[in-house]
Write an enzyme that holds these catalytic residues in place. Structure first.
Site, PDB file in Angstrom:
ATOM      1  N   GLY A   9       0.837  -1.192   0.000  1.00  0.00           N
ATOM      2  CA  GLY A   9       0.000   0.000   0.000  1.00  0.00           C
ATOM      3  C   GLY A   9       0.868   1.237   0.000  1.00  0.00           C
ATOM      4  O   GLY A   9       2.100   1.155   0.077  1.00  0.00           O
ATOM      5  N   THR A  10       0.247   2.407  -0.065  1.00  0.00           N
ATOM      6  CA  THR A  10       0.985   3.650  -0.003  1.00  0.00           C
ATOM      7  C   THR A  10       1.399   3.935   1.439  1.00  0.00           C
ATOM      8  O   THR A  10       1.061   3.183   2.356  1.00  0.00           O
ATOM      9  CB  THR A  10       0.122   4.822  -0.506  1.00  0.00           C
ATOM     10  OG1 THR A  10      -1.019   4.953   0.359  1.00  0.00           O
ATOM     11  CG2 THR A  10      -0.361   4.586  -1.922  1.00  0.00           C
ATOM     12  N   MET A  11       2.107   5.013   1.634  1.00  0.00           N
ATOM     13  CA  MET A  11       2.364   5.474   2.989  1.00  0.00           C
ATOM     14  C   MET A  11       1.030   5.794   3.666  1.00  0.00           C
ATOM     15  O   MET A  11       0.027   6.053   3.001  1.00  0.00           O
ATOM     16  CB  MET A  11       3.233   6.739   2.968  1.00  0.00           C
ATOM     17  CG  MET A  11       4.603   6.546   2.370  1.00  0.00           C
ATOM     18  SD  MET A  11       5.560   8.086   2.399  1.00  0.00           S
ATOM     19  CE  MET A  11       4.498   9.178   1.447  1.00  0.00           C
ATOM     20  N   ASP A  12       1.034   5.751   4.984  1.00  0.00           N
ATOM     21  CA  ASP A  12      -0.130   6.145   5.790  1.00  0.00           C
ATOM     22  C   ASP A  12      -1.318   5.204   5.688  1.00  0.00           C
ATOM     23  O   ASP A  12      -2.428   5.572   6.083  1.00  0.00           O
ATOM     24  CB  ASP A  12      -0.600   7.565   5.424  1.00  0.00           C
ATOM     25  CG  ASP A  12       0.437   8.621   5.722  1.00  0.00           C
ATOM     26  OD1 ASP A  12       1.257   8.417   6.639  1.00  0.00           O
ATOM     27  OD2 ASP A  12       0.443   9.659   5.036  1.00  0.00           O
ATOM     28  N   CYS A  13      -1.123   3.990   5.155  1.00  0.00           N
ATOM     29  CA  CYS A  13      -2.257   3.069   5.065  1.00  0.00           C
ATOM     30  C   CYS A  13      -2.216   2.010   6.164  1.00  0.00           C
ATOM     31  O   CYS A  13      -3.040   1.101   6.165  1.00  0.00           O
ATOM     32  CB  CYS A  13      -2.318   2.417   3.685  1.00  0.00           C
ATOM     33  SG  CYS A  13      -1.011   1.214   3.369  1.00  0.00           S
ATOM     34  N   LYS A  15       0.574  -0.047   7.271  1.00  0.00           N
ATOM     35  CA  LYS A  15       1.373  -1.267   7.106  1.00  0.00           C
ATOM     36  C   LYS A  15       2.118  -1.636   8.389  1.00  0.00           C
ATOM     37  O   LYS A  15       2.072  -2.789   8.828  1.00  0.00           O
ATOM     38  CB  LYS A  15       2.371  -1.081   5.955  1.00  0.00           C
ATOM     39  CG  LYS A  15       1.726  -0.870   4.594  1.00  0.00           C
ATOM     40  CD  LYS A  15       2.751  -0.757   3.493  1.00  0.00           C
ATOM     41  CE  LYS A  15       3.685   0.426   3.694  1.00  0.00           C
ATOM     42  NZ  LYS A  15       2.960   1.723   3.703  1.00  0.00           N
ATOM     43  N   SER A  16       2.817  -0.689   8.976  1.00  0.00           N
ATOM     44  CA  SER A  16       3.586  -0.996  10.180  1.00  0.00           C
ATOM     45  C   SER A  16       2.679  -1.287  11.364  1.00  0.00           C
ATOM     46  O   SER A  16       2.990  -2.131  12.213  1.00  0.00           O
ATOM     47  CB  SER A  16       4.530   0.173  10.515  1.00  0.00           C
ATOM     48  OG  SER A  16       5.506   0.335   9.504  1.00  0.00           O
ATOM     49  N   GLU A  87       9.063  -2.695   6.038  1.00  0.00           N
ATOM     50  CA  GLU A  87       9.852  -1.903   5.072  1.00  0.00           C
ATOM     51  C   GLU A  87      10.523  -2.823   4.042  1.00  0.00           C
ATOM     52  O   GLU A  87      11.677  -2.639   3.656  1.00  0.00           O
ATOM     53  CB  GLU A  87      10.904  -1.055   5.791  1.00  0.00           C
ATOM     54  CG  GLU A  87      10.358  -0.157   6.882  1.00  0.00           C
ATOM     55  CD  GLU A  87       9.464   0.971   6.370  1.00  0.00           C
ATOM     56  OE1 GLU A  87       9.346   1.115   5.129  1.00  0.00           O
ATOM     57  OE2 GLU A  87       8.882   1.688   7.183  1.00  0.00           O
ATOM     58  N   GLN A  89      10.207  -3.136   0.977  1.00  0.00           N
ATOM     59  CA  GLN A  89      10.584  -2.573  -0.323  1.00  0.00           C
ATOM     60  C   GLN A  89      12.085  -2.312  -0.409  1.00  0.00           C
ATOM     61  O   GLN A  89      12.659  -2.264  -1.507  1.00  0.00           O
ATOM     62  CB  GLN A  89       9.829  -1.267  -0.594  1.00  0.00           C
ATOM     63  CG  GLN A  89      10.220  -0.071   0.260  1.00  0.00           C
ATOM     64  CD  GLN A  89       9.423   0.006   1.551  1.00  0.00           C
ATOM     65  OE1 GLN A  89       8.726  -0.941   1.920  1.00  0.00           O
ATOM     66  NE2 GLN A  89       9.510   1.133   2.233  1.00  0.00           N
TER      67      GLN A  89
END
Length: 242
Positions: A9-13, A15-16, A87, A89
């Protein structure tokens, strides 16, 4: 059956946040796992969420071998049923292949979390290999938003609020950039940031910073032009009289 799952997903979705939640859920059920991360915003050997959650992790470097990491722990009696890989990617394609081997050969679940494409909309090498090898690729359901309120689909890199499309693929956000002597002498060091944008505003390079500046000048958003070329946005045309 163990799986290699890539949550993207994009940032702010989230994931972490999901990575930490999944780690918690597996641990309370008695499973043993190892958390990995690379280039986390909180620093080395950490997994952190923008919600404020944070925990320790093993820092991944170019020389990290996931097969050796798991086998060494198991040799010393540590239970390893799953890996949390945040992270992802930033992992190398070879490291992704090691993760697939861990799943296939010793039945360890691997849950990888990462951004698919960079600020130029190009796939990260690690993400590309995960898409090619993962048993499942799952796009997170929590939608990041563009400044306009639409669903954000792209990650934009900004320098002092102005979107850029050139530069190194990996630059940690909210950091000072190396600048030439003239800029340094003027006492200003540009700051790198990241912003999620919908495709419309990504393609037109309209960031929240540029939109706010135009709003302050009572300007209608110039959707038919590149916002970085608007006088006052801080883009290339700023100060040229264009």
């Amino acid at each position: 059956m163990a799986e290699l799952v890539f949550f993207s997903g994009t940032m702010d979705c989230g994931k972490s946040t999901l990575a930490l939640q999944m780690d918690h859920n597996h641990r309370v059920r008695g499973r043993g796992g190892v958390r990995f991360s690379r280039n986390d915003r909180a620093g080395e050997s950490r997994i952190s969420s923008r919600l404020g959650l944070e925990t320790d992790a093993v820092e991944v470097v170019d020389g990290t071998d996931f097969w050796e990491e798991v086998m060494r722990r198991r040799t010393h009696g540590q239970r390893v049923d799953y890996l949390i890989c945040d992270e992802a990617q930033f992992y190398t394609p070879e490291q992704v292949e090691q993760l697939a081997k861990v799943v296939d050969e010793i039945d360890v679940d691997v849950f990888a979390f990462g951004i698919t494409a960079d600020f130029r909309t190009r796939l990260f090498p690690g993400s590309q290999r995960l898409i090619e090898l993962a048993d499942r690729v799952q796009v997170l359901q929590v939608e990041a938003l563009c400044w306009c309120g639409r669903r954000a689909t792209h990650n934009a890199r900004t320098v002092d609020g102005v979107m850029v499309t050139e530069g190194a693929q990996v630059v940690v956000g909210d950091v000072d950039m190396a600048v030439d002597g003239a800029v340094a002498a003027a006492g200003h060091v540009p700051v790198v940031g990241y912003e999620t944008l919908c495709r419309r505003h990504f393609m037109r390079r309209v960031t929240a910073h540029g939109a706010n500046l135009m709003a302050e000048q009572d300007q209608l958003l110039p959707f038919d032009v590149d916002a970085c070329l608007w006088h006052g946005s801080g883009g290339p045309a700023a100060g040229t009289g264009a």
